[in-house]
Design a protein around this motif. Sequence first.
Motif, PDB file in Angstrom:
ATOM      1  N   ARG A   1       0.853  -1.182   0.000  1.00  0.00           N
ATOM      2  CA  ARG A   1       0.000   0.000   0.000  1.00  0.00           C
ATOM      3  C   ARG A   1       0.892   1.235   0.000  1.00  0.00           C
ATOM      4  O   ARG A   1       2.075   1.150   0.351  1.00  0.00           O
ATOM      5  N   LYS A   2       0.312   2.362  -0.398  1.00  0.00           N
ATOM      6  CA  LYS A   2       1.042   3.613  -0.255  1.00  0.00           C
ATOM      7  C   LYS A   2       1.317   3.805   1.226  1.00  0.00           C
ATOM      8  O   LYS A   2       0.433   3.575   2.061  1.00  0.00           O
TER       9      LYS A   2
ATOM     10  N   THR B   1      -1.239   4.941   4.271  1.00  0.00           N
ATOM     11  CA  THR B   1      -2.653   4.691   3.969  1.00  0.00           C
ATOM     12  C   THR B   1      -3.066   3.370   4.608  1.00  0.00           C
ATOM     13  O   THR B   1      -2.231   2.608   5.069  1.00  0.00           O
ATOM     14  N   GLY B   2      -4.351   3.075   4.601  1.00  0.00           N
ATOM     15  CA  GLY B   2      -4.836   1.895   5.295  1.00  0.00           C
ATOM     16  C   GLY B   2      -5.268   0.740   4.432  1.00  0.00           C
ATOM     17  O   GLY B   2      -5.543  -0.331   4.930  1.00  0.00           O
ATOM     18  N   THR B   3      -5.341   0.910   3.115  1.00  0.00           N
ATOM     19  CA  THR B   3      -5.869  -0.138   2.247  1.00  0.00           C
ATOM     20  C   THR B   3      -4.735  -0.951   1.624  1.00  0.00           C
ATOM     21  O   THR B   3      -3.902  -0.409   0.901  1.00  0.00           O
TER      22      THR B   3
ATOM     23  N   THR C   1       6.859   7.520  -5.267  1.00  0.00           N
ATOM     24  CA  THR C   1       5.941   7.262  -4.151  1.00  0.00           C
ATOM     25  C   THR C   1       6.516   6.195  -3.234  1.00  0.00           C
ATOM     26  O   THR C   1       7.071   5.204  -3.702  1.00  0.00           O
TER      27      THR C   1
ATOM     28  N   TYR D   1       6.032   3.121  -0.661  1.00  0.00           N
ATOM     29  CA  TYR D   1       5.090   2.033  -0.415  1.00  0.00           C
ATOM     30  C   TYR D   1       5.581   1.190   0.752  1.00  0.00           C
ATOM     31  O   TYR D   1       6.775   1.040   0.974  1.00  0.00           O
TER      32      TYR D   1
END
Length: 86
Positions: free
Chosen positions: A13-14, A17-19, A55, A57
């Motif tokens: 995930r990024k 974040t939570g997903t 980004t 991750y």
Amino acid sequence: TSEDVVSGQVRYRKSGTGTWSEVAATTAKLEDPYLVNDPVVNRHTVVLSGLEPGTSYTYALSDRSKSDWTAPAEFQTAPADPVPFS
């Protein structure tokens, strides 16, 4: 990995974040009769999709039992445009 580990997966995930996205690994047996230690091992590979340039991750690995994930680790994708280095 040891040939006892017959499957694998990655969740990522990024960072922040939570997903989570989860991807099952493709496993291939590698054999080398010239190696004394571990002449047979399994290689697990995954393709992560939808990553954005520049980004960070977070990811974790599992043997697909889903009850035993590694501690999270991080990586960063390359920037969209070349950057000079010094």
